[in-house]
Design a protein around this motif. Structure first.
Motif, PDB file in Angstrom:
ATOM      1  N   ARG A   1       0.855  -1.200   0.000  1.00 39.06           N
ATOM      2  CA  ARG A   1       0.000   0.000   0.000  1.00 39.06           C
ATOM      3  C   ARG A   1       0.883   1.239   0.000  1.00 39.06           C
ATOM      4  O   ARG A   1       1.858   1.296   0.745  1.00 39.06           O
ATOM      5  N   PRO A   2       0.550   2.236  -0.809  1.00 39.51           N
ATOM      6  CA  PRO A   2       1.392   3.447  -0.841  1.00 39.51           C
ATOM      7  C   PRO A   2       1.264   4.238   0.461  1.00 39.51           C
ATOM      8  O   PRO A   2       0.218   4.219   1.103  1.00 39.51           O
ATOM      9  N   ASP A   3       2.334   4.941   0.821  1.00 37.52           N
ATOM     10  CA  ASP A   3       2.303   5.759   2.052  1.00 37.52           C
ATOM     11  C   ASP A   3       1.443   7.005   1.854  1.00 37.52           C
ATOM     12  O   ASP A   3       0.805   7.487   2.776  1.00 37.52           O
ATOM     13  N   GLN A   4       1.498   7.560   0.651  1.00 36.06           N
ATOM     14  CA  GLN A   4       0.771   8.811   0.410  1.00 36.06           C
ATOM     15  C   GLN A   4      -0.357   8.577  -0.594  1.00 36.06           C
ATOM     16  O   GLN A   4      -0.106   8.074  -1.692  1.00 36.06           O
ATOM     17  N   VAL A   5      -1.563   8.909  -0.181  1.00 38.57           N
ATOM     18  CA  VAL A   5      -2.724   8.803  -1.080  1.00 38.57           C
ATOM     19  C   VAL A   5      -3.453  10.140  -1.038  1.00 38.57           C
ATOM     20  O   VAL A   5      -3.822  10.614   0.038  1.00 38.57           O
ATOM     21  N   ARG A   6      -3.611  10.761  -2.192  1.00 38.09           N
ATOM     22  CA  ARG A   6      -4.371  12.020  -2.261  1.00 38.09           C
ATOM     23  C   ARG A   6      -5.359  11.902  -3.404  1.00 38.09           C
ATOM     24  O   ARG A   6      -5.068  11.278  -4.428  1.00 38.09           O
ATOM     25  N   GLY A   7      -6.521  12.467  -3.230  1.00 36.22           N
ATOM     26  CA  GLY A   7      -7.510  12.362  -4.303  1.00 36.22           C
ATOM     27  C   GLY A   7      -8.296  13.640  -4.457  1.00 36.22           C
ATOM     28  O   GLY A   7      -8.166  14.567  -3.649  1.00 36.22           O
ATOM     29  N   GLY A   8      -9.114  13.674  -5.466  1.00 34.81           N
ATOM     30  CA  GLY A   8      -9.943  14.851  -5.665  1.00 34.81           C
ATOM     31  C   GLY A   8     -10.569  14.844  -7.038  1.00 34.81           C
ATOM     32  O   GLY A   8     -10.645  13.809  -7.701  1.00 34.81           O
ATOM     33  N   ARG A   9     -11.011  16.029  -7.444  1.00 34.25           N
ATOM     34  CA  ARG A   9     -11.686  16.104  -8.734  1.00 34.25           C
ATOM     35  C   ARG A   9     -11.291  17.384  -9.454  1.00 34.25           C
ATOM     36  O   ARG A   9     -10.964  18.393  -8.825  1.00 34.25           O
ATOM     37  N   ALA A  10     -11.329  17.288 -10.780  1.00 31.77           N
ATOM     38  CA  ALA A  10     -11.093  18.459 -11.616  1.00 31.77           C
ATOM     39  C   ALA A  10     -12.370  18.691 -12.405  1.00 31.77           C
ATOM     40  O   ALA A  10     -12.929  17.755 -12.981  1.00 31.77           O
ATOM     41  N   ILE A  11     -12.825  19.949 -12.404  1.00 31.41           N
ATOM     42  CA  ILE A  11     -14.095  20.268 -13.066  1.00 31.41           C
ATOM     43  C   ILE A  11     -13.785  21.117 -14.300  1.00 31.41           C
ATOM     44  O   ILE A  11     -13.024  22.089 -14.224  1.00 31.41           O
ATOM     45  N   PHE A  12     -14.379  20.733 -15.405  1.00 34.40           N
ATOM     46  CA  PHE A  12     -14.118  21.415 -16.682  1.00 34.40           C
ATOM     47  C   PHE A  12     -15.405  22.048 -17.208  1.00 34.40           C
ATOM     48  O   PHE A  12     -16.509  21.612 -16.867  1.00 34.40           O
ATOM     49  N   GLU A  13     -15.205  23.040 -18.066  1.00 32.87           N
ATOM     50  CA  GLU A  13     -16.393  23.636 -18.680  1.00 32.87           C
ATOM     51  C   GLU A  13     -16.894  22.807 -19.845  1.00 32.87           C
ATOM     52  O   GLU A  13     -18.075  22.721 -20.116  1.00 32.87           O
ATOM     53  N   THR A  14     -15.943  22.179 -20.557  1.00 32.96           N
ATOM     54  CA  THR A  14     -16.381  21.357 -21.688  1.00 32.96           C
ATOM     55  C   THR A  14     -15.817  19.948 -21.551  1.00 32.96           C
ATOM     56  O   THR A  14     -14.734  19.739 -20.987  1.00 32.96           O
ATOM     57  N   LEU A  15     -16.580  19.006 -22.125  1.00 33.69           N
ATOM     58  CA  LEU A  15     -16.154  17.602 -22.101  1.00 33.69           C
ATOM     59  C   LEU A  15     -14.880  17.437 -22.924  1.00 33.69           C
ATOM     60  O   LEU A  15     -13.991  16.652 -22.587  1.00 33.69           O
ATOM     61  N   ASP A  16     -14.799  18.205 -23.999  1.00 30.32           N
ATOM     62  CA  ASP A  16     -13.628  18.149 -24.854  1.00 30.32           C
ATOM     63  C   ASP A  16     -12.358  18.488 -24.072  1.00 30.32           C
ATOM     64  O   ASP A  16     -11.337  17.806 -24.185  1.00 30.32           O
ATOM     65  N   ASP A  17     -12.424  19.556 -23.277  1.00 33.77           N
ATOM     66  CA  ASP A  17     -11.261  19.925 -22.460  1.00 33.77           C
ATOM     67  C   ASP A  17     -10.915  18.793 -21.494  1.00 33.77           C
ATOM     68  O   ASP A  17      -9.743  18.464 -21.294  1.00 33.77           O
ATOM     69  N   ALA A  18     -11.938  18.185 -20.894  1.00 40.89           N
ATOM     70  CA  ALA A  18     -11.691  17.125 -19.901  1.00 40.89           C
ATOM     71  C   ALA A  18     -10.954  15.943 -20.533  1.00 40.89           C
ATOM     72  O   ALA A  18      -9.968  15.442 -19.983  1.00 40.89           O
ATOM     73  N   VAL A  19     -11.424  15.507 -21.711  1.00 44.07           N
ATOM     74  CA  VAL A  19     -10.793  14.304 -22.300  1.00 44.07           C
ATOM     75  C   VAL A  19      -9.413  14.626 -22.870  1.00 44.07           C
ATOM     76  O   VAL A  19      -8.501  13.794 -22.810  1.00 44.07           O
ATOM     77  N   GLU A  20      -9.241  15.843 -23.394  1.00 44.46           N
ATOM     78  CA  GLU A  20      -7.901  16.227 -23.873  1.00 44.46           C
ATOM     79  C   GLU A  20      -6.933  16.301 -22.682  1.00 44.46           C
ATOM     80  O   GLU A  20      -5.762  15.945 -22.798  1.00 44.46           O
ATOM     81  N   ALA A  21      -7.423  16.774 -21.540  1.00 45.51           N
ATOM     82  CA  ALA A  21      -6.576  16.864 -20.344  1.00 45.51           C
ATOM     83  C   ALA A  21      -6.143  15.466 -19.890  1.00 45.51           C
ATOM     84  O   ALA A  21      -4.983  15.243 -19.517  1.00 45.51           O
ATOM     85  N   VAL A  22      -7.081  14.507 -19.932  1.00 40.97           N
ATOM     86  CA  VAL A  22      -6.743  13.135 -19.542  1.00 40.97           C
ATOM     87  C   VAL A  22      -5.650  12.589 -20.466  1.00 40.97           C
ATOM     88  O   VAL A  22      -4.640  12.021 -20.017  1.00 40.97           O
ATOM     89  N   PHE A  23      -5.850  12.770 -21.772  1.00 43.44           N
ATOM     90  CA  PHE A  23      -4.866  12.275 -22.744  1.00 43.44           C
ATOM     91  C   PHE A  23      -3.496  12.879 -22.461  1.00 43.44           C
ATOM     92  O   PHE A  23      -2.480  12.188 -22.393  1.00 43.44           O
TER      93      PHE A  23
END
Ligand SMILES: Cc1cc2nc3c(=O)[nH]c(=O)nc-3n(C[C@H](O)[C@H](O)[C@H](O)COP(=O)(O)OP(=O)(O)OC[C@H]3O[C@@H](n4cnc5c(N)ncnc54)[C@H](O)[C@@H]3O)c2cc1C
Length: 475
Positions: A219-241
């Motif tokens: 198990r990793p020692d450091q775990v951080r999580g959260g969310r990123a909110i985008f205005e457009t779906l296109d921006d979100a998927v390009e960001a993932v890529f």
């Protein structure tokens, strides 16, 4: 089709391990993917709960002798009809073979029965700081045997790989009752054909897994999580890529489109914004902030509106619960609509923006609701085509749309099924994806290991047009 299963009474199985009761047969006639819409499935003629490898071997040998099909069944959470008995016969329910057989924390290995629930493995090894990392989102309701048979994968796959990557070896029973061992306790081997990998993902058509030797991770020692909110779906998927291409150290990177977010909010009462989002989790033993900063910078290049990280366990749990329950949220959204089939395609990551864009464009063109989410970092898209099940025209429109998306995924160099298997639902795509020669090679493997087509007949390979069981010559 009705098969006489009275031979089971002559086997050394306790009476409470065999049932021909309607209620038991009905509960083994469908799985999660087939229990909706109007697909009622075919009833098995008997259900058997083996307690040991010897039980499995005895049932398979006798069933093969009597020409009776046997379909392995576990938790029934499969999404492509993988465990439904297409031609009746015996439903072999492995859920009672759920023991931890051996645990070797020093080697980071555990041997388990196939019926153990995935998250129970994690619980068992947690005290030693270990984890079985490729669990699917359904890890707390599905079994290790089912995951192996479908080569499942999950939110952690972008970093840790799929189930196949964590299976060192198997004990399995062939259709004629022969018990085989595959692999070893070594983490690598080049000895002979890799039968472990052949059985992983074979959906119970080649062998019944009776024990699995799994590798574990720290198990990793450091775990951080959260969310990123985008205005457009296109921006979100390009960001993932961009994040995956740059090799940002994410352990989970999940897409949730605005429509799915709305559905999750209604279902869970959670306060998700009505906007495209990327859910993130970072794992590291040191330097987790560096990876988060790199990801934030990349996301800023793609106009991220909000980038919110947390190390609060409760906040993170709520976020991941919303993601895990997305399939239920989609189903519950509108009582007049049902998801046609659970969509699961995967493409090379560079094509991810295109498959998501095209899916949304097609949804508009066909005028249907298609929520999109999934394990974006793997190029995996889950999409549900929602239709009114009582409207034949809408169903036909939905089927056409569904097929266009799968065909596009294959055209883009991807796969018709990233994690749910072929089952019954994806058979028509087997040959377009692999070509006739490769499918014939698969059939030859099936013929060699199961010449009587005892194990899970009617799965993976397309059958005759009228859905009849293939004859010997056709196999
Ligand atoms: C809400 C939800 C979320 C999901 N999320 C994911 C996800 O993130 N990733 C993912 O990969 N899947 C996911 N799934 C699909 C499903 O949970 C997986 O396919 C899972 O691995 C199936 O396990 P099971 O125990 O339910 O097997 P079943 O559905 O009972 O069987 C699946 C297949 O395995 C075969 N089988 C079962 N046991 C054995 C055995 N011992 N030997 C040989 N063959 C066997 C069956 O014949 C069948 O072909 C999800 C499902 C749901 C309902």
């Amino acid at each position: 089709m009705t098969f006489d299963c009275s031979f089971l009474e002559g086997l050394p199985l306790a009476a409470d391990r065999i049932s021909v009761a309607d209620e038991r047969r009905e509960s083994h006639a469908t799985d999660y993917g087939t229990e909706r819409l109007d697909d009622e499935g075919v009833l098995p003629n008997a259900v058997v709960w083996p307690a040991s490898t010897a039980d499995v071997s005895a049932v398979l040998a006798a069933a093969t002798d009597h020409g009776v099909p046997v379909t392995p069944y576990a938790a029934g959470t499969g999404l492509e009809g993988n465990a439904v008995p297409a031609h009746g016969g015996i439903s072999l329910d492995l859920t009672r073979m759920d023991a931890v057989v051996d645990y070797r924390p020093a080697d980071r290995q555990i041997d388990v029965g196939p019926g153990i629930i995935g998250s129970d493995v994690d619980e068992y090894v947690a005290g030693d700081g270990l984890v079985f990392p490729p669990l699917p989102s359904s890890g707390d309701i599905s079994t290790i045997g089912g995951m192996i048979a479908t080569d499942a994968s999950g939110m952690g796959t972008v970093r840790y790989g799929e189930v196949a990557d964590w299976v060192l070896g198997l004990e399995a029973v062939l259709a004629d009752g022969t018990v085989i061992e595959t692999g070893s306790r070594a983490i690598k081997t080049s000895s002979g054909y890799n039968l472990t990998d052949l059985i992983v993902g074979s959906e119970g058509t080649l062998a019944v897994v009776t024990e699995a030797r799994l590798e574990l991770a720290g198990r990793p020692d450091q775990v951080r999580g959260g969310r990123a909110i985008f205005e457009t779906l296109d921006d979100a998927v390009e960001a993932v890529f961009d994040a995956v291409r740059t090799d940002v150290g994410v352990a989970k990177i999940e897409l949730v489109d605005g429509l799915s977010a709305t559905m999750a909010t209604e279902y869970l009462g959670s306060e998700l914004p009505d906007a495209p989002m990327v859910f993130l989790e970072f794992h590291a033993n040191h330097g987790v902030e560096t990876e988060i900063d790199l990801c934030r910078t990349i996301f800023e290049d793609h106009n991220v509106a909000r980038f919110e990280m947390s190390d609060d366990d409760a906040e993170m749990a709520a976020l991941w619960q919303a993601r895990r329950e997305m399939a239920y949220a989609v189903s519950a959204y509108d009582p007049d609509l049902e998801p046609l089939h659970p969509g699961d395609v995967t493409v090379p990551i560079s094509s991810y923006p295109e498959i998501v864009r095209e899916t949304k464009r097609l949804a508009d063109e066909y005028d249907l609701l298609v929520p999109c989410f999934g394990h974006a970092g793997d190029g995996n898209l889950h999409y549900s085509v929602l239709v009114d099940p009582d409207d034949p025209e809408q169903r036909t429109r939905g089927e056409d749309l569904y097929r266009e998306i799968v065909s596009l995924a294959i055209e883009l160099g991807g796969t018709a099924t990233g994690e749910h298997g072929i089952g019954e639902g994806k058979q028509r795509y087997l040959e377009p994806e692999h070509g006739a020669g490769a499918v014939e090679a698969m059939r030859a493997v099936k013929r060699a290991l199961d010449p009587t087509d005892t194990l899970n007949p009617g799965k993976i390979f397309p059958e005759t047009a009228d859905g009849e069981r293939l004859t010997e010559a056709e196999r």
